[in-house]
Write a protein that holds these residues in place. Structure first.
Motif, PDB file in Angstrom:
ATOM      1  N   MET A 137       0.840  -1.189   0.000  1.00 10.88           N
ATOM      2  CA  MET A 137       0.000   0.000   0.000  1.00 10.88           C
ATOM      3  C   MET A 137       0.880   1.247   0.000  1.00 10.88           C
ATOM      4  O   MET A 137       1.897   1.294   0.708  1.00 10.88           O
ATOM      5  CB  MET A 137      -0.908  -0.014   1.242  1.00 10.88           C
ATOM      6  CG  MET A 137      -1.882   1.149   1.315  1.00 10.88           C
ATOM      7  SD  MET A 137      -2.987   1.019   2.757  1.00 10.88           S
ATOM      8  CE  MET A 137      -4.053  -0.341   2.256  1.00 10.88           C
ATOM      9  N   ASN A 138       0.495   2.259  -0.788  1.00 12.03           N
ATOM     10  CA  ASN A 138       1.212   3.527  -0.820  1.00 12.03           C
ATOM     11  C   ASN A 138       0.514   4.528   0.091  1.00 12.03           C
ATOM     12  O   ASN A 138      -0.672   4.824  -0.091  1.00 12.03           O
ATOM     13  CB  ASN A 138       1.261   4.076  -2.251  1.00 12.03           C
ATOM     14  CG  ASN A 138       2.074   3.189  -3.176  1.00 12.03           C
ATOM     15  OD1 ASN A 138       3.009   2.536  -2.751  1.00 12.03           O
ATOM     16  ND2 ASN A 138       1.712   3.166  -4.452  1.00 12.03           N
ATOM     17  N   HIS A 147       4.732  -1.284   4.158  1.00  8.35           N
ATOM     18  CA  HIS A 147       4.077  -0.408   3.194  1.00  8.35           C
ATOM     19  C   HIS A 147       5.044   0.682   2.721  1.00  8.35           C
ATOM     20  O   HIS A 147       6.030   0.989   3.383  1.00  8.35           O
ATOM     21  CB  HIS A 147       2.823   0.217   3.808  1.00  8.35           C
ATOM     22  CG  HIS A 147       1.824  -0.790   4.275  1.00  8.35           C
ATOM     23  ND1 HIS A 147       1.029  -1.504   3.402  1.00  8.35           N
ATOM     24  CD2 HIS A 147       1.513  -1.231   5.528  1.00  8.35           C
ATOM     25  CE1 HIS A 147       0.252  -2.324   4.092  1.00  8.35           C
ATOM     26  NE2 HIS A 147       0.534  -2.182   5.387  1.00  8.35           N
ATOM     27  N   GLN A 148       4.712   1.284   1.606  1.00  8.56           N
ATOM     28  CA  GLN A 148       5.536   2.357   1.053  1.00  8.56           C
ATOM     29  C   GLN A 148       5.063   3.697   1.600  1.00  8.56           C
ATOM     30  O   GLN A 148       3.874   3.997   1.585  1.00  8.56           O
ATOM     31  CB  GLN A 148       5.451   2.365  -0.474  1.00  8.56           C
ATOM     32  CG  GLN A 148       6.329   3.428  -1.137  1.00  8.56           C
ATOM     33  CD  GLN A 148       6.296   3.306  -2.644  1.00  8.56           C
ATOM     34  OE1 GLN A 148       6.213   2.212  -3.202  1.00  8.56           O
ATOM     35  NE2 GLN A 148       6.351   4.450  -3.320  1.00  8.56           N
ATOM     36  N   THR A 157      -4.307   1.174   7.334  1.00  7.90           N
ATOM     37  CA  THR A 157      -4.272  -0.064   6.553  1.00  7.90           C
ATOM     38  C   THR A 157      -5.600  -0.820   6.591  1.00  7.90           C
ATOM     39  O   THR A 157      -5.708  -1.915   6.064  1.00  7.90           O
ATOM     40  CB  THR A 157      -3.140  -0.974   7.053  1.00  7.90           C
ATOM     41  OG1 THR A 157      -3.273  -1.185   8.464  1.00  7.90           O
ATOM     42  CG2 THR A 157      -1.781  -0.332   6.798  1.00  7.90           C
TER      43      THR A 157
END
Length: 250
Positions: free
Chosen positions: A1-2, A25-26, A174
């Motif tokens: 996920m960004n 995550h990014q 998230t």
């Protein structure tokens, strides 16, 4: 996920960005010092490109007069517009427990405007209201400075570690948007005057705290429960004594 963190270099933002990375995550870190200005909009489009979730933990530099209102109005509008342009799926923002009850204060009126703008945007959102951070207790005490003493009210609060707030923000980011409000508090309840005495004693500061029910909190006189969360709040685990012990060792 960004995920983009707006306000990434602040007390919450630094912890939050690290938690998100550790969760796999990014993260795109956005702050004024990193070339992203939420007031002018400079750098926002690039910071949100490809982002699925934005977490808004920005804060005003000044809490008084119209400065906070000007900040949150401009910053939130720009962030929401950029989120819309980028197709962001979840707008998550950090607010303060008690905000609707404290709108006589310039700062809390500004936070209420921020919340209302997010709700009115029609974007999927979550607002997390937190109680006061342990990390800001010193600043809170200073607001009551009166010569050689501190005049502070006995109103109750349940302060929380910034690290625990960052953990819950990561969890919320998230997950699916709540399209509503969540709350978090610490595990213990103190009077503001009481926590000031504990903090000063821990720092071997012999200045005295005078209990003054009429003393203001960021410009507003408090009722006993104005700063307390509702029954459904997430209760964090780190106690004040543990946080003090850890912070004294740093």
């Amino acid at each position: 996920m960004n995920i983009t963190v707006a306000g990434a270099t602040g007390v919450i933002g630094t912890r939050l960005s690290e938690n998100i990375r550790q969760s796999g995550h990014q993260v795109t870190a956005a702050s004024l010092s990193l070339g992203v200005d939420t007031i002018t909009g400079k750098g926002l489009d690039a910071a949100l490109a490809g982002t699925e979730v934005i977490i808004d933990v920005t804060n005003a530099a000044s809490f008084g007069d119209s400065a906070a209102l000007d900040f949150f109005r401009a910053s939130t509008r720009n962030l929401l517009a950029a989120a819309s342009e980028a197709g962001v799926k979840h707008y998550l923002a950090l607010s303060v427990v008690g905000t609707p009850r404290l709108v006589e204060s310039d700062y809390f009126r500004a936070k209420m405007v921020q919340e209302n703008l997010i709700r009115a945007s029609k974007r999927p959102y979550t607002i997390l209201r937190s109680t006061q951070f342990y990390e800001f207790i010193s600043g809170l005490i200073d607001t009551g400075a009166d010569g050689d003493v501190f005049r502070l009210p006995p109103a109750f609060m349940k302060p929380v570690a910034a690290g625990d707030v960052a953990v819950l923000l990561t969890e919320l980011a998230t997950g699916a948007p709540l399209d509503g409000i969540a709350e978090i508090s610490g595990p213990e309840q103190f009077g503001i005057d009481e926590i000031a005495r504990i903090y000063l004693a821990a720092n071997e500061d012999e200045r005295q705290v005078v209990t003054d029910p009429s003393a203001s909190y960021f410009g507003v006189e408090l009722t006993d429960d104005a700063l307390l969360p509702g029954a459904g709040a997430r209760v964090a685990t780190e106690k004040l004594s543990d946080w003090l012990y850890q912070s004294m060792g740093e």
